[in-house]
Scaffold this motif. Structure first.
Motif, PDB file in Angstrom:
ATOM      1  N   ASP A   1      37.625  34.469  37.608  1.00  0.00           N
ATOM      2  CA  ASP A   1      36.901  35.160  38.670  1.00  0.00           C
ATOM      3  C   ASP A   1      35.464  34.642  38.729  1.00  0.00           C
ATOM      4  O   ASP A   1      34.881  34.256  37.722  1.00  0.00           O
ATOM      5  CB  ASP A   1      36.915  36.669  38.405  1.00  0.00           C
ATOM      6  CG  ASP A   1      36.362  37.447  39.577  1.00  0.00           C
ATOM      7  OD1 ASP A   1      35.193  37.865  39.502  1.00  0.00           O
ATOM      8  OD2 ASP A   1      37.087  37.622  40.575  1.00  0.00           O
TER       9      ASP A   1
ATOM     10  N   SER B   1      32.783  36.098  39.036  1.00  0.00           N
ATOM     11  CA  SER B   1      31.814  36.878  38.262  1.00  0.00           C
ATOM     12  C   SER B   1      31.769  36.464  36.794  1.00  0.00           C
ATOM     13  O   SER B   1      30.799  36.759  36.094  1.00  0.00           O
ATOM     14  CB  SER B   1      32.141  38.370  38.377  1.00  0.00           C
ATOM     15  OG  SER B   1      33.435  38.644  37.887  1.00  0.00           O
ATOM     16  N   GLU B   2      32.810  35.792  36.293  1.00  0.00           N
ATOM     17  CA  GLU B   2      32.864  35.363  34.898  1.00  0.00           C
ATOM     18  C   GLU B   2      32.289  33.971  34.681  1.00  0.00           C
ATOM     19  O   GLU B   2      32.129  33.548  33.533  1.00  0.00           O
ATOM     20  CB  GLU B   2      34.316  35.398  34.408  1.00  0.00           C
ATOM     21  CG  GLU B   2      34.990  36.757  34.532  1.00  0.00           C
ATOM     22  CD  GLU B   2      36.449  36.696  34.132  1.00  0.00           C
ATOM     23  OE1 GLU B   2      36.896  35.585  33.755  1.00  0.00           O
ATOM     24  OE2 GLU B   2      37.138  37.728  34.205  1.00  0.00           O
TER      25      GLU B   2
END
Length: 622
Positions: A55, A57-58
């Motif tokens: 993802d 966000s990671e």
């Protein structure tokens, strides 16, 4: 057998089609997605076999780099760094191509020369030429990021080379990667928590065969003591009664303490979800809790009823004896289908109860005065317990009833519909699901017995993968599946597969058990290296042929296993005929290939011999 014959006789390979699949959650990949992968006859999804990109966000750092392939070519790739992994994909795709666990990275360094650049290698010169295409400077210097991995790790000791656009970008990657690798390695070396180590110790102790046998013996002794307590019923107030009661109380306290300790050890060994998800553990908690309550509240009125629950301890043997566990597992698997059949039966009984209330409530209010009375009367009719003499006959032959024929028709229709039909359906559903579950349990036990005796079918290292490929609906579908697998394993897009690529690629597939590919396996796959080129690599046609041969062996092994597991002589004979058929076709095809090769060699020799004959004839004097 037909698919096996077609698999052997089919020789031409077509180019595989490109494919894309929507990404799914990685956490459920090894469970539900693997089952769907085994059952679907279409193409193989790379997400299911390899995984998906992280993802956004990671992602800690992201950039486009040039990756050095096994053919000494630079390929543009997009690299994404997270706290645990380096993910690699194509620049305009979101399909995972490769990944590097950070805790398995041994060395990260920057270099400005090509591997083996000192040798007179045309490939190295070609790499320098390609590298010059994306250099922003006037010189042809390289800014290579070298990443070396563990030999027995996820990437099998492979060394990666990534070229960046500038020296600054290469330094940025190194400054971000090194702390991330140190942090990941620190988490790995910290090891499991002290609680996890204690849990593993308890689990090994609790699962020992002697511990399980001792617990089963205690359960049996507890049941024997309950039987003796009810059998030796001495008169109240007598000395024998007092002595026996004291002995029973002492035994009950000992059993309760031992079962409480056993429950505690089980809880620690399987904490948390493994303990909660097991229904036998929930039953143990109820029985032990009731036993503790009966001991602590011995002077409270009504506690005698709680002591009756202690006799249910013997049911715990069902979870420890294989024969009893097989019956309980089969019954448990039949609960839901039987519940659906019983629900239909209850609805039909409710419909007839409403009709009976409207018809007979004025004439027989005792049996049909309300819906509950009518429903219970219909249940009595369903069981066949004196329904004709006590319920039906007074209504059919009573002159007060308006229509005797209608009352008789009502009860006969109800009995035929419910007692003769729906009840038989419930029994049939129960037997069908019970036999299916019992057969699966028996098959599993027989397979384990054959393995213990050393009579199990010899498995290939590629069996987990072949089980997926075998679920094809046509030869075209099989070709697409093998072609999709070739694209997944060919992470360098070199259109060939070497031993190292196969070893690393097969190890990364989400298969259980994981595939550990050895040089001997590569020799077996390539028929003694006959399907590889001078560089020891296979192309798409050779890979198609090699996998088809492995599939044929897989089919024959499954037939042998089915013959050993089958108890019916007819089924065994059928499997034997199918196996002989596939072996005969394989021999025919092998013989045809040998003759074709001999004919080609003879034709080649003849073509070389004829010019020699003509030249000799021309030079001969007239």
């Amino acid at each position: 057998a037909t698919m096996a014959v077609q698999l052997l006789t089919r020789r031409h390979c077509h180019s595989s089609e490109s494919f894309h699949r929507d990404s799914e959650e990685y956490d459920t990949l090894l469970n539900d997605d693997r089952n769907s992968l085994l059952n679907q006859p279409g193409d193989i999804s790379p997400v299911l076999l390899v995984g998906e990109m992280p993802d956004i966000s990671e992602v800690v750092k992201e950039g486009v780099v040039w990756k050095l392939t096994s053919q000494y070519e630079w390929k543009p790739m997009r690299a994404q760094l997270t706290k645990a992994m380096v993910y690699i994909t194509r620049p305009n795709e979101n399909q995972l191509r490769d990944r590097i666990p950070l805790h398995e990275i041994l060395d990260i360094r920057k270099r400005s020369d090509m591997p083996n650049q000192g040798e007179d290698d045309t490939n190295s010169q070609r790499c320098l030429k390609i590298a010059s295409l994306f250099e922003d400077g006037s010189n042809n210097s390289l800014h290579i990021l070298q990443i070396r991995t563990m030999e027995d790790g996820y990437n099998s000791g492979r060394t990666y080379y990534f070229n960046t656009e500038s020296e600054r970008e290469c330094s940025d990657w190194i400054h971000v990667l090194k702390p991330a690798c140190d942090e990941a390695l620190l988490k790995l070396r910290s090891g499991p928590h002290i609680l996890n180590r204690v849990q593993m110790m308890f689990k090994r102790f609790y699962r020992h065969v002697w511990v399980q046998a001792f617990v089963a013996f205690l359960i049996f002794l507890s049941f024997i003591s309950n039987i003796l307590q009810t059998e030796l019923n001495f008169p109240d107030g007598s000395d024998a009664s007092n002595m026996s009661q004291e002995a029973y109380d002492a035994l009950e306290m000992i059993f309760t303490i031992l079962f409480t300790v056993e429950l505690f050890v089980n809880l620690v060994a399987n904490f948390f979800w493994a303990f909660v998800s097991d229904p036998w553990n929930a039953f143990d908690v109820v029985v032990v809790s009731v036993s503790l309550a009966a001991l602590s509240l011995s002077n409270v009125p009504g506690v005698t009823a709680l002591r009756l629950v202690r006799t249910l301890r013997v049911l715990r043997l069902f979870g420890r004896l294989s024969s009893l566990r097989q019956i309980i597992a089969a019954l448990s698997a039949s609960v839901l289908p039987v519940t659906n059949a019983l629900l239909i039966l209850a609805i039909v009984m409710a419909i007839f109860s409403v009709v009976a209330f409207d018809l007979f409530s004025d004439y027989d209010p005792y049996n049909f005065g309300s819906f509950s009375r009518a429903y219970f009367s219909m249940f009595q009719v369903c069981t066949g317990d004196a329904w004709a003499s006590s319920i039906a006959r007074p209504l059919v032959f009573d002159s007060a009833v308006g229509s005797r024929f209608g009352a008789a028709l009502f009860f006969v229709a109800y009995y035929v519909c419910v007692a003769w039909t729906l009840l038989q359906v419930v029994v049939a559903v129960l037997l069908d699901n019970f036999m299916t579950a019992a057969f699966k349990e028996k098959e599993q036990q027989q397979r384990e017995r054959l393995e213990r005796q050393g009579k199990g079918v010899e498995a290939s290292v590629l069996d987990p993968l072949l089980a997926i490929l075998a679920q094809f609906d046509s030869l075209e579908g099989l070709e697409r599946r093998i072609g999709d697998l070739f694209q997944i394993l060919d992470v360098d897009d070199s259109k060939t597969l070497s031993f190292l690529e196969l070893r690393v690629g097969l190890k990364k597939l989400h298969l259980r058990p994981a595939i550990t590919f050895l040089p001997q396996d590569f020799d077996d796959l390539t028929d003694g290296r006959k399907l590889v080129n001078r560089d020891g690599e296979m192309g798409m046609p050779e890979f198609q042929l090699a996998i088809r041969r492995q599939l044929m062996c897989f089919v024959q092994n499954r037939m042998t296993e089915a013959m050993r597991l089958s108890d019916q002589a007819q089924a065994t004979s059928m499997f034997f005929v199918m196996k002989v058929l596939t072996m005969s076709v394989e021999e025919v095809v092998s013989s045809a290939r040998t003759r074709a090769a001999a004919a080609a060699a003879a034709s080649d020799a003849l073509s070389r011999w004829k010019p020699v004959r003509r030249s000799q004839s021309a030079s001969r004097p007239a």
